[in-house]
Design a protein around this motif. Structure first.
Motif, PDB file in Angstrom:
ATOM      1  N   ARG A   1      -9.923   4.915  -3.818  1.00  0.00           N
ATOM      2  CA  ARG A   1     -10.293   3.511  -3.582  1.00  0.00           C
ATOM      3  C   ARG A   1      -9.095   2.701  -3.110  1.00  0.00           C
ATOM      4  N   TYR A   2      -7.944   2.855  -3.800  1.00  0.00           N
ATOM      5  CA  TYR A   2      -6.744   2.115  -3.400  1.00  0.00           C
ATOM      6  C   TYR A   2      -6.295   2.513  -1.997  1.00  0.00           C
ATOM      7  N   MET A   3      -6.400   3.785  -1.706  1.00  0.00           N
ATOM      8  CA  MET A   3      -6.003   4.244  -0.375  1.00  0.00           C
ATOM      9  C   MET A   3      -6.937   3.678   0.699  1.00  0.00           C
ATOM     10  N   SER A   4      -8.217   3.659   0.419  1.00  0.00           N
ATOM     11  CA  SER A   4      -9.183   3.093   1.379  1.00  0.00           C
ATOM     12  C   SER A   4      -8.956   1.607   1.589  1.00  0.00           C
ATOM     13  N   GLU A   5      -8.704   0.890   0.502  1.00  0.00           N
ATOM     14  CA  GLU A   5      -8.433  -0.545   0.627  1.00  0.00           C
ATOM     15  C   GLU A   5      -7.197  -0.801   1.477  1.00  0.00           C
TER      16      GLU A   5
ATOM     17  N   SER B   1       0.275  12.722 -12.869  1.00  0.00           N
ATOM     18  CA  SER B   1       0.210  12.971 -14.310  1.00  0.00           C
ATOM     19  C   SER B   1      -0.737  11.975 -14.971  1.00  0.00           C
ATOM     20  N   PRO B   2      -1.290  12.348 -16.129  1.00  0.00           N
ATOM     21  CA  PRO B   2      -2.250  11.453 -16.782  1.00  0.00           C
ATOM     22  C   PRO B   2      -1.643  10.123 -17.215  1.00  0.00           C
ATOM     23  N   SER B   3      -0.345  10.084 -17.416  1.00  0.00           N
ATOM     24  CA  SER B   3       0.291   8.847 -17.879  1.00  0.00           C
ATOM     25  C   SER B   3       0.784   7.957 -16.734  1.00  0.00           C
ATOM     26  N   THR B   4       0.449   8.292 -15.514  1.00  0.00           N
ATOM     27  CA  THR B   4       0.907   7.528 -14.359  1.00  0.00           C
ATOM     28  C   THR B   4       0.186   6.185 -14.286  1.00  0.00           C
ATOM     29  N   ASN B   5       0.982   5.135 -14.133  1.00  0.00           N
ATOM     30  CA  ASN B   5       0.416   3.795 -14.029  1.00  0.00           C
ATOM     31  C   ASN B   5       0.481   3.239 -12.613  1.00  0.00           C
ATOM     32  N   ASN B   6       1.196   3.902 -11.743  1.00  0.00           N
ATOM     33  CA  ASN B   6       1.405   3.362 -10.393  1.00  0.00           C
ATOM     34  C   ASN B   6       0.548   4.101  -9.357  1.00  0.00           C
ATOM     35  N   ILE B   7      -0.705   4.275  -9.637  1.00  0.00           N
ATOM     36  CA  ILE B   7      -1.602   4.974  -8.710  1.00  0.00           C
ATOM     37  C   ILE B   7      -1.746   4.185  -7.420  1.00  0.00           C
ATOM     38  N   ARG B   8      -1.798   2.867  -7.528  1.00  0.00           N
ATOM     39  CA  ARG B   8      -1.939   2.042  -6.325  1.00  0.00           C
ATOM     40  C   ARG B   8      -0.746   2.236  -5.384  1.00  0.00           C
ATOM     41  N   GLU B   9       0.466   2.231  -5.919  1.00  0.00           N
ATOM     42  CA  GLU B   9       1.656   2.420  -5.089  1.00  0.00           C
ATOM     43  C   GLU B   9       1.664   3.800  -4.442  1.00  0.00           C
ATOM     44  N   MET B  10       1.283   4.816  -5.217  1.00  0.00           N
ATOM     45  CA  MET B  10       1.225   6.169  -4.658  1.00  0.00           C
ATOM     46  C   MET B  10       0.204   6.261  -3.531  1.00  0.00           C
TER      47      MET B  10
ATOM     48  N   GLU C   1      -0.827   3.788  -1.581  1.00  0.00           N
ATOM     49  CA  GLU C   1      -0.334   3.042  -0.425  1.00  0.00           C
ATOM     50  C   GLU C   1       0.736   3.827   0.320  1.00  0.00           C
ATOM     51  N   GLN C   2       1.652   4.462  -0.414  1.00  0.00           N
ATOM     52  CA  GLN C   2       2.678   5.279   0.227  1.00  0.00           C
ATOM     53  C   GLN C   2       2.048   6.462   0.960  1.00  0.00           C
ATOM     54  N   ALA C   3       1.047   7.069   0.336  1.00  0.00           N
ATOM     55  CA  ALA C   3       0.354   8.186   0.987  1.00  0.00           C
ATOM     56  C   ALA C   3      -0.329   7.726   2.268  1.00  0.00           C
ATOM     57  N   SER C   4      -0.944   6.566   2.218  1.00  0.00           N
ATOM     58  CA  SER C   4      -1.632   6.051   3.397  1.00  0.00           C
ATOM     59  C   SER C   4      -0.646   5.792   4.539  1.00  0.00           C
ATOM     60  N   GLN C   5       0.506   5.210   4.221  1.00  0.00           N
ATOM     61  CA  GLN C   5       1.520   4.962   5.252  1.00  0.00           C
ATOM     62  C   GLN C   5       2.019   6.279   5.841  1.00  0.00           C
ATOM     63  N   MET C   6       2.336   7.222   4.974  1.00  0.00           N
ATOM     64  CA  MET C   6       2.862   8.508   5.427  1.00  0.00           C
ATOM     65  C   MET C   6       1.840   9.248   6.297  1.00  0.00           C
ATOM     66  N   ILE C   7       0.584   9.254   5.868  1.00  0.00           N
ATOM     67  CA  ILE C   7      -0.455   9.956   6.615  1.00  0.00           C
ATOM     68  C   ILE C   7      -0.690   9.294   7.964  1.00  0.00           C
ATOM     69  N   HIS C   8      -0.675   7.973   8.008  1.00  0.00           N
ATOM     70  CA  HIS C   8      -0.876   7.276   9.279  1.00  0.00           C
ATOM     71  C   HIS C   8       0.226   7.646  10.274  1.00  0.00           C
ATOM     72  N   GLU C   9       1.461   7.681   9.815  1.00  0.00           N
ATOM     73  CA  GLU C   9       2.563   8.072  10.698  1.00  0.00           C
ATOM     74  C   GLU C   9       2.416   9.520  11.157  1.00  0.00           C
ATOM     75  N   MET C  10       2.007  10.403  10.251  1.00  0.00           N
ATOM     76  CA  MET C  10       1.831  11.811  10.615  1.00  0.00           C
ATOM     77  C   MET C  10       0.720  11.992  11.644  1.00  0.00           C
ATOM     78  N   VAL C  11      -0.371  11.252  11.485  1.00  0.00           N
ATOM     79  CA  VAL C  11      -1.484  11.373  12.420  1.00  0.00           C
ATOM     80  C   VAL C  11      -1.077  10.849  13.797  1.00  0.00           C
ATOM     81  N   LEU C  12      -0.345   9.741  13.835  1.00  0.00           N
ATOM     82  CA  LEU C  12       0.128   9.228  15.124  1.00  0.00           C
ATOM     83  C   LEU C  12       1.050  10.228  15.813  1.00  0.00           C
ATOM     84  N   GLN C  13       1.961  10.843  15.046  1.00  0.00           N
ATOM     85  CA  GLN C  13       2.841  11.857  15.615  1.00  0.00           C
ATOM     86  C   GLN C  13       2.046  13.054  16.128  1.00  0.00           C
ATOM     87  N   GLU C  14       1.026  13.446  15.386  1.00  0.00           N
ATOM     88  CA  GLU C  14       0.179  14.567  15.810  1.00  0.00           C
ATOM     89  C   GLU C  14      -0.552  14.246  17.113  1.00  0.00           C
TER      90      GLU C  14
END
Length: 147
Positions: free
Chosen positions: A60-64, A106-115, A117-130
């Motif tokens: 959900r956070y990644m889609s947003e 991990s189950p104790s991770t509280n920063n799922i939103r940040e992860m 968002e970082q994944a979304s940025q990284m994937i977008h750059e990778m797709v553009l490079q591809e």
């Protein structure tokens, strides 16, 4: 006389049903052709195939983030998850049947939103490079399955 009348009604119904069926077949064929073309143009989706709440939150956070920052993205992503009691949740994201992101949460991770968002940025750059790499790759003599 009654029998002749019943035969005529039955014959009329059969001929009408055949005309109606051929009309619906023609309509359904054109509708499937139109929907095929429309489906080819639909893109920009995140397919959520996660199981746990952590996975659903990540998706959900990644889609947003993707919808807000990359509204014109024309590629589809599939977000998958494998939960583990020992290690946490393994989340991986695929683009064109290639894994472009993979991480344990991990189950104790509280920063799922940040992860996410970082994944979304990284994937977008990778797709553009591809896409750039594909534009400059010469593969006119290769079949679609050989790419």
């Amino acid at each position: 006389m009654k029998l002749l009348f019943l035969i005529l009604i039955l014959f009329a119904q059969l001929s009408f049903a055949q005309d109606g069926d051929s009309g619906t077949l023609e309509q359904s064929n054109t509708a499937s052709e139109d929907s095929g073309r429309i489906e080819d143009e639909i893109s920009g989706f995140n397919v959520d195939q996660t199981i746990t709440r952590t996975g659903h939150d990540f998706a959900r956070y990644m889609s947003e983030y993707r919808n807000l920052n990359y509204p014109d993205s024309d590629y589809n992503l599939t977000i998958q998850e494998r939960p583990s009691a020992r290690w946490g949740n393994l989340i991986w994201i695929t683009y064109n049947d290639k894994t472009v992101f993979r991480r344990f949460i991990s189950p104790s991770t509280n920063n799922i939103r940040e992860m996410a968002e970082q994944a979304s940025q990284m994937i977008h750059e990778m797709v553009l490079q591809e896409k750039v790499r594909e534009a400059f790759t010469d593969h006119f003599d290769l079949g679609k399955d050989e790419l």
